[in-house]
Design a protein around this motif. Structure first.
Motif, PDB file in Angstrom:
ATOM      1  N   ALA A 136       0.851  -1.197   0.000  1.00 39.96           N
ATOM      2  CA  ALA A 136       0.000   0.000   0.000  1.00 39.96           C
ATOM      3  C   ALA A 136       0.883   1.243   0.000  1.00 39.96           C
ATOM      4  CB  ALA A 136      -0.910   0.011   1.226  1.00 39.96           C
ATOM      5  N   ARG A 137       0.382   2.292  -0.651  1.00 42.94           N
ATOM      6  CA  ARG A 137       1.102   3.563  -0.663  1.00 42.94           C
ATOM      7  C   ARG A 137       0.792   4.389   0.572  1.00 42.94           C
ATOM      8  NH1 ARG A 137      -1.153   4.585  -6.609  1.00 42.94           N
ATOM      9  NH2 ARG A 137      -2.952   3.893  -5.424  1.00 42.94           N
ATOM     10  N   ASP A 138      -0.434   4.217   1.077  1.00 42.37           N
ATOM     11  CA  ASP A 138      -0.866   4.986   2.241  1.00 42.37           C
ATOM     12  C   ASP A 138      -2.168   4.397   2.771  1.00 42.37           C
ATOM     13  OD1 ASP A 138      -2.900   5.879   0.487  1.00 42.37           O
ATOM     14  OD2 ASP A 138      -1.777   7.684  -0.016  1.00 42.37           O
ATOM     15  N   ASP A 139      -2.743   5.073   3.783  1.00 37.14           N
ATOM     16  CA  ASP A 139      -3.992   4.613   4.403  1.00 37.14           C
ATOM     17  C   ASP A 139      -5.124   4.477   3.390  1.00 37.14           C
ATOM     18  OD1 ASP A 139      -2.487   4.966   6.699  1.00 37.14           O
ATOM     19  OD2 ASP A 139      -3.916   6.278   7.686  1.00 37.14           O
ATOM     20  N   GLU A 140      -5.149   5.362   2.409  1.00 36.97           N
ATOM     21  CA  GLU A 140      -6.240   5.381   1.435  1.00 36.97           C
ATOM     22  C   GLU A 140      -6.336   4.070   0.649  1.00 36.97           C
ATOM     23  OE1 GLU A 140      -9.605   6.651  -0.348  1.00 36.97           O
ATOM     24  OE2 GLU A 140      -8.563   7.680   1.267  1.00 36.97           O
ATOM     25  N   ASP A 141      -5.199   3.470   0.311  1.00 39.07           N
ATOM     26  CA  ASP A 141      -5.220   2.203  -0.421  1.00 39.07           C
ATOM     27  C   ASP A 141      -5.894   1.103   0.398  1.00 39.07           C
ATOM     28  OD1 ASP A 141      -3.920   3.205  -2.681  1.00 39.07           O
ATOM     29  OD2 ASP A 141      -1.925   2.697  -1.905  1.00 39.07           O
ATOM     30  N   VAL A 168      -6.587   2.272  10.517  1.00 40.59           N
ATOM     31  CA  VAL A 168      -5.542   1.647   9.698  1.00 40.59           C
ATOM     32  C   VAL A 168      -4.242   1.620  10.485  1.00 40.59           C
ATOM     33  CG1 VAL A 168      -4.197   1.827   7.558  1.00 40.59           C
ATOM     34  CG2 VAL A 168      -6.632   2.425   7.558  1.00 40.59           C
ATOM     35  N   GLN A 169      -3.558   0.489  10.396  1.00 42.24           N
ATOM     36  CA  GLN A 169      -2.241   0.347  11.016  1.00 42.24           C
ATOM     37  C   GLN A 169      -1.285  -0.239   9.995  1.00 42.24           C
ATOM     38  OE1 GLN A 169      -3.298  -2.269  14.286  1.00 42.24           O
ATOM     39  NE2 GLN A 169      -3.021  -0.573  15.728  1.00 42.24           N
ATOM     40  N   GLU A 170      -0.026   0.139  10.110  1.00 44.29           N
ATOM     41  CA  GLU A 170       1.022  -0.414   9.247  1.00 44.29           C
ATOM     42  C   GLU A 170       2.178  -0.842  10.136  1.00 44.29           C
ATOM     43  OE1 GLU A 170       4.810  -0.507   7.301  1.00 44.29           O
ATOM     44  OE2 GLU A 170       4.203   1.212   8.503  1.00 44.29           O
ATOM     45  N   GLU A 171       2.650  -2.060   9.904  1.00 45.96           N
ATOM     46  CA  GLU A 171       3.790  -2.561  10.658  1.00 45.96           C
ATOM     47  C   GLU A 171       4.641  -3.423   9.741  1.00 45.96           C
ATOM     48  OE1 GLU A 171       4.647  -5.512  14.394  1.00 45.96           O
ATOM     49  OE2 GLU A 171       2.971  -4.102  14.585  1.00 45.96           O
ATOM     50  N   GLY A 172       5.860  -3.008   9.539  1.00 42.03           N
ATOM     51  CA  GLY A 172       6.789  -3.774   8.719  1.00 42.03           C
ATOM     52  C   GLY A 172       6.322  -3.952   7.280  1.00 42.03           C
ATOM     53  N   GLY A 173       5.618  -2.972   6.738  1.00 42.48           N
ATOM     54  CA  GLY A 173       5.153  -3.057   5.357  1.00 42.48           C
ATOM     55  C   GLY A 173       3.830  -3.775   5.181  1.00 42.48           C
ATOM     56  N   LEU A 174       3.275  -4.306   6.264  1.00 42.48           N
ATOM     57  CA  LEU A 174       1.982  -4.974   6.207  1.00 42.48           C
ATOM     58  C   LEU A 174       0.923  -4.017   6.756  1.00 42.48           C
ATOM     59  CD1 LEU A 174       0.786  -7.691   5.362  1.00 42.48           C
ATOM     60  CD2 LEU A 174       0.981  -8.415   7.725  1.00 42.48           C
TER      61      LEU A 174
END
Length: 131
Positions: free
Chosen positions: A55-60, A88-94
């Motif tokens: 994903a590029r950002d939260d929107e994706d 939305v959360q992002e951790e290690g590219g996931l």
């Protein structure tokens, strides 16, 4: 023209020549949609957990959840959904979104409503999987 106007004109022309019109722009978007977990919370309230990489950002990630909600509404025989909330959360590219929608046969009240058929068609056009 005055000397100051000549300098301004020369500066404007020089800056115009500095624009980088031929610089290639690299925009690589390679989403990896990892799946949707659906939970019926109560009545018409549904929770969607979507996971993706790339994903590029939260929107994706939010868009992926919206696609899942729209398809779910159609599967249940409903034509509409209304967005309640998404985190939305992002951790290690996931990336992971936890989204809640209501589904209904009629257009619900509110400004965050979606027409399920239109959204599903748009998701298919963009290559975003649905439920």
């Amino acid at each position: 023209m005055t000397g100051l106007q000549n300098v301004g004109l020369a500066l404007s022309l020089a800056l115009a020549g500095c624009q980088a019109a031929d610089v290639p722009r690299v925009d690589v978007f390679r989403p990896d949609y990892r799946g949707v977990e659906t939970r019926l919370l109560e009545g018409d309230l549904v929770n969607f957990i979507v996971t993706m990489a790339g994903a590029r950002d939260d929107e994706d990630v939010d868009t992926y959840a919206r696609c899942a909600a729209a398809q779910y509404a159609l599967i249940r025989g409903f034509g509409f959904a209304r967005h309640v909330r998404t985190t939305v959360q992002e951790e290690g590219g996931l990336w992971r979104a936890d989204a809640v929608y209501t589904v209904s046969p009629d257009l619900p009240r509110g400004v965050r409503t979606i027409d399920a058929e239109v959204v599903v068609d748009n998701c298919h056009d963009q290559g975003i999987p649905t439920v």
